[in-house]
Scaffold this active site. Structure first.
Site: not given
Ligand code: NOJ
Length: 746
Positions: A280
């Site tokens: 993430d």
């Molecule tokens: C953080 C989020 O937790 C995740 O779900 C997302 O895909 C990523 N950022 C990318 O934007």
């Protein structure tokens, strides 16, 4: 840089796209990867493992693409710029490896579908698959070939803002809906330029954040991990999922991004996953905050050794991997393997053959009429009718004047819900706009409160005056889109602002009061439900929410949604979910409530059962609940056998009759209870469901096939097996009704 006419995709290449990957295609891809790997420098390899967000100038990004120092970009959505950056990667870099362009396309790209929790309320995997297909068509027309969806986190705490992004509290429902999304995004042919790679997130346990606070630690024991949190991810992998995202949380002290058991032993060795794993956003770097790593070198080492292939925005691999390799802390074979995983997905997507976007497609794809129709269908099916006293709904043709009040009546941005990056509020049709199209109906619009958090009460008098001049009051309540989703957790789930006061004043008018609640999560609306004649719950319904609601209110459509998550009466009840264990002192019999306790009562284990004195035994509404304008009657399920072996399949037949006046669709739900096990088992578990449409008076036999192996679970020894014994089975319209039928497994 090349001119844009070079980017047009040859039609022939599209037509030749393979339908599925055969063994020889797989070998072919692996050979191509071998060949590429043999030519790549270490820097180019590390580049493939590095994802950046769109940043800096176009020239900067092109330069990185040309140098082969990035493998993927997220959040670049300008198709012309994407073609230019892709051109630098494909035609100007040494080895011509294409970039993978990613975006959070969570419940639609331009045409917004209901938020995933609303899609789950449809209990209709076909419409969920179609929604993902539409999202893929629209997103890919702008050059996005990878979405960070579906979110497969089982979530049992509505305080957690991200409950909006998943399919609710149940592992089986989440598995079915997740697999449907994978199929929709990826299609039958991933190399079709209108298919996009999906991503299973957040791996794993993120939805169990303590106190529902986003990013919080989780403490999921292995049995629960195996039986509740992991199954949707396995189902997604089985559906052909190409990528996984490691979650932000630490479980029992180990951040997912550094969890080798999770990302290697389980995902690769046990499940045989052959796509790639991305972190993430900076979840690798956050291992410093977790206190799990001392410096960036350790971050990169632990990430690589755990099984992370691609680093999103921590710059850990680009800054550290070369030194770690020199120091012998990571192996060349690990780096090569990670690169291989990334390249495999790029080959499967057909990016090497068709790296560019056909810019001529865009206009006909975005908001295509078929997309809007699918979004309307999804919104219609997502509506959950919670109350309908005296059959106030559907509104009769005699209703000529309606008061339209409440902050969500005309909130085009908010009804789109969380994760609306690219859908445009200008394209949203709100309930107010849709109701104003109805012939012969006068709309008296007075919102009362301007937006969901608005605490001002000076508009309420006007709303009350509109109510008095009308035959029916339609109150559109709920929460703004920004109150749910990532980093938007709440400790109080009551309606915000002056909305409760608005409802109280409207109720005093004595006019029939219909509440339509649009929110990103269950809200504690017990008082408002009591005051209203009818309540329809829509999780944020997307672009076509307005027309869907108009159809539902006037009976052109009949509500058929069911709750994918239990609604608490009050926040103190959470986590509250239907598939809880029985406990040693299960709640039953008479509820002794707070005010039933005599003054100065002597110390006693009052009631002797497991419940809250101020909330009683029950939630506000149980999982699976949802009414229709018609009524349904279930017969007693007939089982093909009362005793089965482990290899048998149980056939369950149940008569379902439409006993009311309207054509309607019921979601018949099959629940099972395993009475005794090597570990305590949930009081009920959803095993199957089916949407069944019936004319008034019609009876159908609903048939379910349930292989006994689907009763297997991870018991005391943490192996998955069916434990012989006594079971109960229900076929019913929600998780709390129906009479059990017994069977045994020997
Ligand atoms: C953080 C989020 O937790 C995740 O779900 C997302 O895909 C990523 N950022 C990318 O934007």
């Amino acid at each position: 840089m090349k001119s844009l006419h070079n980017y047009i995709i040859p039609v022939l290449a599209l037509a030749l796209a393979a339908c599925s990957q055969s063994g020889s295609q797989t070998d072919d891809i692996e050979k191509k990867i071998d060949h590429l790997l043999s030519q790549m420098t270490l820097e180019e390899k590390i580049g493939q493992l590095h994802q950046i967000t769109s940043m800096g100038t176009l020239e900067d990004m092109c330069a990185q693409a040309k140098d082969g120092t990035i493998g993927s970009i997220l959040n670049e959505i300008d198709p012309e710029r994407i073609n230019q950056i892709q051109c630098a990667a494909v035609e100007e870099s040494r080895l011509g490896i294409p970039l993978l362009i990613a975006r959070d396309v969570i419940h639609g790209y331009k045409t917004m579908f209901p938020i995933p929790l609303g899609q789950a309320a449809t209990f209709d995997p076909a419409i969920v698959e179609e929604g993902a297909r539409v999202s893929a068509a629209e997103a890919s027309a702008d050059g996005i070939r990878w979405t960070f969806s579906p979110m497969l986190d089982v979530a049992r705490d509505p305080r957690w803002g991200r409950i909006a992004e998943g399919s609710g509290e149940d592992p089986y429902l989440t598995s079915v809906m997740g697999a449907a999304m994978v199929k929709g995004y990826q299609g039958t042919d991933l190399s079709n330029p209108a298919s996009i790679a999906a991503c299973a997130k957040h791996f794993v346990g993120y939805g169990a954040a303590e106190a529902g606070k986003d990013y919080n630690s989780t403490n999921i024991p292995m049995g629960q991990m195996r039986n509740v949190y992991l199954p949707p991810f396995l189902a997604a992998k089985e559906a052909g999922m190409q990528t996984f995202m490691s979650s932000f949380n630490d479980n029992d002290g180990i951040p997912a991004t550094g969890n080798r058991w999770l990302l290697t032993d389980l995902l690769r060795d046990e499940w045989g996953f052959d796509g790639f794993v991305v972190t993430d956003w900076n979840s690798a770097g956050e291992m410093l905050n977790h206190g799990f790593c001392a410096d960036m070198a350790e971050v990169a080492e632990k990430s690589m050794n755990a099984g992370i292939d691609m680093d999103m925005m921590a710059f850990a691999y680009t800054s550290q991997l070369a030194d770690l390799l020199k120091a012998g802390k990571v192996k060349q074979s690990q780096i090569d393997n990670a690169v291989r995983n990334v390249l495999r997905v790029k080959y499967r997507l057909g990016l090497f053959e068709n790296p560019y976007i056909d810019l001529s497609l865009r206009d006909s794809v975005m908001y295509a009429p078929t997309h809007l129709a699918a979004a309307k269908k999804a919104a219609t099916e997502s509506a959950v009718l919670l109350k309908n006293d005296k059959q106030v709904l559907p509104l009769s043709q005699n209703v000529k004047r309606v008061a339209v009040v409440g902050p969500m009546a005309d909130a085009p941005q908010d009804q789109l819900g969380t994760w609306t990056f690219d859908g445009e509020k200008e394209k949203t049709i709100t309930p107010l706009a849709a109701l104003r199209q109805l012939e012969g109906v006068t709309v008296n619009y007075a919102p009362g409160v301007a937006y969901s958090r608005d605490r001002r009460t000076d508009g309420i008098a006007k709303a009350v005056a509109a109510a008095r001049q009308s035959d029916v009051v339609l109150a559109f309540l709920g929460e703004e889109a920004i109150l749910s989703g990532e980093a938007h957790s709440l400790a109080d789930l009551n309606l915000q602002g002056a909305q409760r006061q608005l409802v109280a004043e409207l109720a005093k008018t004595g006019k029939p009061l219909v509440l339509v609640v649009m929110a990103g999560r269950p809200l504690t609306i017990g008082d408002e439900v009591d005051k209203a004649d009818a309540v329809m719950y829509m999780f944020h319904p997307g672009t076509m929410g307005g027309p869907a609601i108009a159809d539902l209110l006037w009976g052109a459509a009949n509500p058929s949604g069911k709750l994918p998550v239990t609604f608490p009466k009050m926040v103190g009840q959470v986590p509250v979910y239907y598939a809880h264990n029985n406990t040693g002192r299960p709640a039953y019999g008479t509820e002794t409530l707070l005010h039933d306790i005599p003054l100065e009562a002597a110390q006693t284990s009052l009631g002797n059962t497991s419940y809250h004195l101020d909330a009683g035994f029950h939630p506000l509404f149980p999982f699976g609940y949802g009414l229709s304008y018609t009524t349904f009657e279930y017969g007693q399920p007939q089982l093909s056998a009362s005793t089965l072996g482990e290899k048998d399949t149980l056939t369950v037949e149940c008569q379902l009759t439409n006993t009311g006046r309207y054509e309607g669709t019921e979601v018949a739900q099959l629940y099972v209870r395993d009475h005794h096990g090597s570990v305590a088992r949930p009081v009920k578990e959803l095993k199957r469901f089916q949407r069944v449409s019936l004319q008034p008076g019609e009876t159908k036999t609903v048939t379910f096939e349930l292989p006994v192996e689907d009763l297997a679970f991870y018991g005391a020894d943490l192996t998955k097996k069916v434990e012989p014994g006594q079971f109960s089975l229900w076929v019913s319209g929600d998780s709390q009704s129906g009479q059990p039928t017994a069977f045994a497994v020997e």
